[in-house]
Design a protein around this motif. Structure first.
Motif, PDB file in Angstrom:
ATOM      1  N   ILE A 149       6.525   9.140  15.019  1.00  0.00           N
ATOM      2  CA  ILE A 149       5.782   9.679  13.880  1.00  0.00           C
ATOM      3  C   ILE A 149       5.323  11.074  14.268  1.00  0.00           C
ATOM      4  N   GLU A 150       5.691  12.058  13.449  1.00  0.00           N
ATOM      5  CA  GLU A 150       5.258  13.436  13.674  1.00  0.00           C
ATOM      6  C   GLU A 150       4.318  13.837  12.553  1.00  0.00           C
ATOM      7  N   ALA A 151       3.227  14.498  12.904  1.00  0.00           N
ATOM      8  CA  ALA A 151       2.259  14.991  11.926  1.00  0.00           C
ATOM      9  C   ALA A 151       2.280  16.513  11.935  1.00  0.00           C
ATOM     10  N   TYR A 152       2.287  17.081  10.736  1.00  0.00           N
ATOM     11  CA  TYR A 152       2.269  18.536  10.571  1.00  0.00           C
ATOM     12  C   TYR A 152       1.050  18.907   9.741  1.00  0.00           C
ATOM     13  N   PRO A 153       0.152  19.748  10.269  1.00  0.00           N
ATOM     14  CA  PRO A 153      -0.995  20.185   9.467  1.00  0.00           C
ATOM     15  C   PRO A 153      -0.516  20.844   8.173  1.00  0.00           C
ATOM     16  N   ASP A 154      -1.304  20.722   7.117  1.00  0.00           N
ATOM     17  CA  ASP A 154      -0.939  21.281   5.817  1.00  0.00           C
ATOM     18  C   ASP A 154      -0.609  22.769   5.922  1.00  0.00           C
ATOM     19  N   LYS A 181       8.101   0.013  19.134  1.00  0.00           N
ATOM     20  CA  LYS A 181       8.324  -1.061  18.172  1.00  0.00           C
ATOM     21  C   LYS A 181       7.056  -1.568  17.498  1.00  0.00           C
ATOM     22  N   SER A 182       5.998  -0.743  17.455  1.00  0.00           N
ATOM     23  CA  SER A 182       4.758  -1.185  16.824  1.00  0.00           C
ATOM     24  C   SER A 182       4.547  -0.557  15.447  1.00  0.00           C
ATOM     25  N   GLY A 183       5.397   0.385  15.049  1.00  0.00           N
ATOM     26  CA  GLY A 183       5.186   1.119  13.814  1.00  0.00           C
ATOM     27  C   GLY A 183       5.749   0.426  12.588  1.00  0.00           C
ATOM     28  N   SER A 184       5.054   0.606  11.472  1.00  0.00           N
ATOM     29  CA  SER A 184       5.545   0.105  10.187  1.00  0.00           C
ATOM     30  C   SER A 184       5.119   1.060   9.085  1.00  0.00           C
ATOM     31  N   LEU A 185       5.850   1.043   7.996  1.00  0.00           N
ATOM     32  CA  LEU A 185       5.569   1.894   6.857  1.00  0.00           C
ATOM     33  C   LEU A 185       5.731   1.037   5.606  1.00  0.00           C
ATOM     34  N   VAL A 220       1.219   5.129   0.422  1.00  0.00           N
ATOM     35  CA  VAL A 220       2.054   4.947   1.592  1.00  0.00           C
ATOM     36  C   VAL A 220       1.134   4.661   2.775  1.00  0.00           C
ATOM     37  N   VAL A 221       1.367   3.526   3.445  1.00  0.00           N
ATOM     38  CA  VAL A 221       0.557   3.135   4.591  1.00  0.00           C
ATOM     39  C   VAL A 221       1.452   3.119   5.826  1.00  0.00           C
ATOM     40  N   VAL A 222       1.093   3.939   6.805  1.00  0.00           N
ATOM     41  CA  VAL A 222       1.800   3.974   8.083  1.00  0.00           C
ATOM     42  C   VAL A 222       0.860   3.367   9.116  1.00  0.00           C
ATOM     43  N   ALA A 223       1.340   2.322   9.802  1.00  0.00           N
ATOM     44  CA  ALA A 223       0.524   1.641  10.805  1.00  0.00           C
ATOM     45  C   ALA A 223       1.268   1.617  12.133  1.00  0.00           C
ATOM     46  N   TRP A 224       0.523   1.715  13.213  1.00  0.00           N
ATOM     47  CA  TRP A 224       1.127   1.665  14.547  1.00  0.00           C
ATOM     48  C   TRP A 224       0.045   1.326  15.570  1.00  0.00           C
ATOM     49  N   GLU A 225       0.487   1.059  16.790  1.00  0.00           N
ATOM     50  CA  GLU A 225      -0.438   0.763  17.881  1.00  0.00           C
ATOM     51  C   GLU A 225      -0.256   1.789  18.995  1.00  0.00           C
ATOM     52  N   GLY A 278      -7.893  -3.101  24.745  1.00  0.00           N
ATOM     53  CA  GLY A 278      -7.284  -1.887  25.267  1.00  0.00           C
ATOM     54  C   GLY A 278      -6.172  -1.301  24.419  1.00  0.00           C
ATOM     55  N   VAL A 279      -5.881  -1.911  23.268  1.00  0.00           N
ATOM     56  CA  VAL A 279      -4.836  -1.406  22.369  1.00  0.00           C
ATOM     57  C   VAL A 279      -5.498  -0.911  21.089  1.00  0.00           C
ATOM     58  N   LEU A 280      -5.123   0.292  20.658  1.00  0.00           N
ATOM     59  CA  LEU A 280      -5.638   0.841  19.405  1.00  0.00           C
ATOM     60  C   LEU A 280      -4.695   0.482  18.266  1.00  0.00           C
ATOM     61  N   ALA A 281      -5.236  -0.057  17.196  1.00  0.00           N
ATOM     62  CA  ALA A 281      -4.471  -0.303  15.971  1.00  0.00           C
ATOM     63  C   ALA A 281      -4.816   0.832  15.005  1.00  0.00           C
ATOM     64  N   CYS A 282      -3.808   1.582  14.584  1.00  0.00           N
ATOM     65  CA  CYS A 282      -4.001   2.766  13.747  1.00  0.00           C
ATOM     66  C   CYS A 282      -3.405   2.544  12.361  1.00  0.00           C
ATOM     67  N   GLU A 283      -4.071   3.092  11.344  1.00  0.00           N
ATOM     68  CA  GLU A 283      -3.541   2.986   9.983  1.00  0.00           C
ATOM     69  C   GLU A 283      -3.867   4.262   9.215  1.00  0.00           C
ATOM     70  N   LEU A 284      -2.818   4.925   8.731  1.00  0.00           N
ATOM     71  CA  LEU A 284      -2.942   6.148   7.950  1.00  0.00           C
ATOM     72  C   LEU A 284      -2.437   5.869   6.548  1.00  0.00           C
ATOM     73  N   THR A 285      -3.279   6.109   5.553  1.00  0.00           N
ATOM     74  CA  THR A 285      -2.922   5.878   4.149  1.00  0.00           C
ATOM     75  C   THR A 285      -2.851   7.223   3.440  1.00  0.00           C
ATOM     76  N   ILE A 286      -1.746   7.453   2.726  1.00  0.00           N
ATOM     77  CA  ILE A 286      -1.548   8.684   1.966  1.00  0.00           C
ATOM     78  C   ILE A 286      -1.198   8.300   0.537  1.00  0.00           C
ATOM     79  N   ASN A 287      -1.920   8.868  -0.424  1.00  0.00           N
ATOM     80  CA  ASN A 287      -1.599   8.698  -1.839  1.00  0.00           C
ATOM     81  C   ASN A 287      -0.953   9.990  -2.330  1.00  0.00           C
ATOM     82  N   ASN A 288       0.201   9.860  -2.978  1.00  0.00           N
ATOM     83  CA  ASN A 288       0.892  11.053  -3.483  1.00  0.00           C
ATOM     84  C   ASN A 288       1.772  10.706  -4.673  1.00  0.00           C
ATOM     85  N   LEU A 289       2.499  11.683  -5.174  1.00  0.00           N
ATOM     86  CA  LEU A 289       3.343  11.505  -6.354  1.00  0.00           C
ATOM     87  C   LEU A 289       4.798  11.187  -6.003  1.00  0.00           C
TER      88      LEU A 289
END
Length: 146
Positions: A14-19, A54-58, A73-78, A128-139
């Protein structure tokens, strides 16, 4: 499970790019789901998000209202190996608007455009494991990059 939800599995990265690091060919409200995403990212500003293999899902969920169609859109990973730098990257996801390129083994590259104020990020720690979830609403939802 909502029958309209679409799941993408086997996420490799997963790559993130600032706006401010992405130039778009069309305004966000002019794009359609069926359009090929028209964007140019500044590669030197990308953040490769730390992720356990192998922890990522979309998951993409469409909805229709009087204002038209939109997607959640929900992207989750550990994250397993947590460092101070890991927390710095994750904290920036809470406050900054970041567009994502998700690389999936099955579906290739997927682009998710973020809109300021229409995203949220949270993480929690367990054993010791972080569960992460990023939610994006778009068109446009999750768009394949062809």
């Amino acid at each position: 499970m909502n029958c309209k939800e679409i799941y993408y599995e086997l996420i490799g990265s997963i790559e993130a790019y600032p706006d401010s690091a992405v130039t778009f060919g069309r305004p966000f409200n002019m794009e359609k789901k069926s359009d090929r995403p028209d964007f140019t990212p500044q590669e030197d500003r990308k953040l490769v998000l730390p992720m356990k293999k192998k922890s990522g899902s979309l998951k993409e969920t469409p909805s229709v209202s009087v204002s038209g169609e939109q997607y959640e859109v929900v992207v989750a990973w550990e994250v397993e190996e947590v460092t101070p730098e890991t927390y710095a990257v994750l904290e920036s996801l809470k406050t900054d608007t970041n567009h994502l390129i998700v690389r999936s083994f099955m579906d290739g590259e997927i682009f998710i455009r973020a809109i300021p104020g229409a995203h949220s990020f949270e993480y929690s720690e367990s054993d010791g494991v972080l569960a992460c979830e990023l939610t994006i609403n778009n068109l446009t939802g999750a768009q394949r990059i062809v």
